[in-house]
Every structure is written in C-alpha cells, then in structure tokens.
Write a protein that holds these residues in place. Sequence first.
Motif, short mmCIF file in Angstrom:
data_model
loop_
_atom_site.label_atom_id
_atom_site.label_comp_id
_atom_site.label_asym_id
_atom_site.label_seq_id
_atom_site.Cartn_x
_atom_site.Cartn_y
_atom_site.Cartn_z
N LEU A 104 1.31 8.49 6.91
CA LEU A 104 1.79 7.12 7.05
C LEU A 104 1.07 6.39 8.17
N ASN A 105 0.88 7.08 9.29
CA ASN A 105 0.20 6.46 10.42
C ASN A 105 -1.24 6.09 10.07
N VAL A 106 -1.91 6.97 9.34
CA VAL A 106 -3.28 6.70 8.92
C VAL A 106 -3.31 5.51 7.96
N LEU A 107 -2.36 5.50 7.01
CA LEU A 107 -2.31 4.40 6.03
C LEU A 107 -2.07 3.07 6.72
N GLU A 128 0.83 -1.21 0.00
CA GLU A 128 0.00 0.00 0.00
C GLU A 128 0.86 1.25 0.00
N MET A 129 1.99 1.22 0.72
CA MET A 129 2.89 2.37 0.75
C MET A 129 3.45 2.67 -0.64
N ARG A 130 3.75 1.61 -1.38
CA ARG A 130 4.35 1.79 -2.71
C ARG A 130 3.38 2.40 -3.71
N LYS A 131 2.12 2.37 -3.41
CA LYS A 131 1.12 2.96 -4.30
C LYS A 131 1.05 4.47 -4.15
N GLN A 132 1.61 4.99 -3.07
CA GLN A 132 1.50 6.41 -2.77
C GLN A 132 2.74 7.17 -3.23
N PRO A 133 2.59 8.15 -4.13
CA PRO A 133 3.75 8.90 -4.65
C PRO A 133 4.44 9.75 -3.60
N TRP A 134 3.77 10.01 -2.47
CA TRP A 134 4.36 10.87 -1.43
C TRP A 134 5.16 10.07 -0.41
N GLU A 169 6.16 16.30 8.95
CA GLU A 169 5.18 15.84 9.94
C GLU A 169 3.89 15.40 9.25
N ASP A 170 3.53 16.08 8.15
CA ASP A 170 2.33 15.69 7.40
C ASP A 170 2.48 14.30 6.81
N ILE A 171 3.69 13.99 6.29
CA ILE A 171 3.93 12.66 5.74
C ILE A 171 3.86 11.62 6.85
N ARG A 172 4.40 11.95 8.01
CA ARG A 172 4.34 11.03 9.15
C ARG A 172 2.88 10.73 9.51
N LYS A 173 2.04 11.76 9.58
CA LYS A 173 0.64 11.55 9.91
C LYS A 173 -0.06 10.70 8.86
N VAL A 177 -0.09 1.11 15.82
CA VAL A 177 1.05 1.63 15.06
C VAL A 177 2.07 2.19 16.04
N ASP A 178 3.27 1.65 16.02
CA ASP A 178 4.37 2.12 16.86
C ASP A 178 5.29 2.96 15.98
N ASP A 179 5.06 4.27 15.99
CA ASP A 179 5.77 5.20 15.11
C ASP A 179 7.11 5.60 15.73
N ARG A 180 8.20 5.12 15.13
CA ARG A 180 9.55 5.49 15.58
C ARG A 180 10.30 6.24 14.48
N LEU A 181 9.55 6.86 13.59
CA LEU A 181 10.14 7.59 12.48
C LEU A 181 10.77 8.90 12.95
N GLU A 182 11.75 9.36 12.18
CA GLU A 182 12.36 10.67 12.43
C GLU A 182 12.12 11.53 11.21
N ILE A 183 11.95 12.82 11.44
CA ILE A 183 11.77 13.75 10.33
C ILE A 183 13.12 14.05 9.72
N GLY A 184 13.32 13.63 8.47
CA GLY A 184 14.58 13.84 7.78
C GLY A 184 14.49 14.99 6.80
N PRO A 185 15.61 15.51 6.33
CA PRO A 185 15.59 16.59 5.35
C PRO A 185 14.93 16.16 4.05
N LEU A 186 14.21 17.07 3.41
CA LEU A 186 13.47 16.75 2.19
C LEU A 186 14.38 16.27 1.07
N TYR A 187 15.60 16.83 0.97
CA TYR A 187 16.49 16.42 -0.11
C TYR A 187 16.90 14.97 0.04
N LEU A 188 16.98 14.49 1.31
CA LEU A 188 17.33 13.09 1.55
C LEU A 188 16.16 12.18 1.27
N TYR A 189 14.99 12.63 1.70
CA TYR A 189 13.81 11.80 1.57
C TYR A 189 13.29 11.74 0.15
#
Length: 229
Positions: A201-204, A165-171, A195-199, A214-226
């Motif tokens: 992802l949690n909903v998905l 399901e994650m792979r179907k989402q371009p974001w 933070e919007d992407i994190r939210k 859902v045990d969210d242990r994600l970190e907000i990384g720089p956009l150029y990396l992501y």
Amino acid sequence: MRARDLMTPDVITVPPDMPATAVARLLSDRGISAVPVTDASRRVLGLVSESDLIRQFAGDPGSNMSWFAELFSNPSRMASEYAKAHGRTASDLMTKNLVSAKPDAAISEIAQLMSKHNVRRVVVLEDGILAGVISRADLLRAVIAPAAAGEGNDDDAIRRAIIAEMRKQPWINTFYITVMVKEGVAELYGFCGSEDIRKGLNVLVASIPGVKKVDDRLEIGPLYLYGAT
C-alpha cells in the motif's frame, strides 16, 4: 463530486448460471458483501448479497408461517422467497429490482436514492451497461474528506487517484482503509491484513503523482476481518 468520481469501476461480476456455493466462496475470498450478476455484455441482471446467501442456511422462510398469515400472504412473493432459499445458481438467488444511477449523477442524488429505497449500494449504469458500484462506505469516505477538498482541489484529485488505483488491486480491501490527503501528504487510516499488504500500500500510494509523503497510520487487522487472501 459525481458518481463516476466515487464508484468502484472495476467491479467483479458473476454469470447467472454460477453455482450459489461458488458465489459464496467468491464473496468470502474477495472480502466483499455483494456481487452483480451480468450477461456476456455486462448488462446487469441482478445482484447477489450476503443476505441472499444467508437464506440458503436459514431454510424456507415460509415454513413457520401460521395458517392465518398464509391467507393474507402474497403468493408471488412467497414463490420468490422460496426460490432464493432453495436456489442453486446466482440467477435463483439474485435481487432483480436494483437501484441505479448514471455516472454523472451528483453524490447527493446517490445518497437520496439509498435513503429512499433503504439500500446499501447503487449500481452505476452507462447506456444500460455496468460502469461501477457505489456503496454506503463510499459515501462515508466522501463525507469525511477534508473540508477544503472541493472539486478541482489538488488534494481531492490526489485522494481520488489513490482510491481508484487501490480498487484495481485484488489484494486491497478498500472497505477498511480510509485515505485523506493534506497538502500532498497522504494519510492512511484503518486496517490491513498483513505487513506485506501494508508495504504494498505504501509503495502504491507513494507512486501516485502529487503525493509528497505517505503518513501510514494503518493497523494490522485479522485476515478474516480484512478479507485478504
């Protein structure tokens, strides 16, 4: 586990006449490292990677070759490298000799193909038509899956459903996100772009049947990396 269980099914493709600059923009915007080149029926013609595009900036690879080395060089290979260095379309830049497998190929077979041919990805073909792509990162995810998650295990089925399901989402850039499921609890590790992407992802993840928490242990990384847009 088979190739169909691990591959990215909804693969972004480009036509052979797409300009090299547009291909570079696509890779940058989508945060991907390569893209298959296909015809109208999705038959694979080749693949353009970041390294192919870098040749555009590196210039002619043969310009600094000594006269002695030129005596023993392969003219066909030199012509191919020249085309990649100076080409203007995807068909000019693409690598044609791709390593492929069928959807029912075992993951161990995929790993052997990558090791034998020293490639970073294998295209999955069904009757000659592109069905998906498996990268080294995909294989690593299979390796780090919980030891108890064998074929037919509920947690493993849930994890594969989440990734599909994650792979179907371009974001969502799955390259920087690892999913593990233990007794119905989905654990998310890695980086996301905001933070919007994190939210999102949690909903998905929470919407996938079988996920209890859902045990969210994600970190907000720089956009150029992501690679998010």
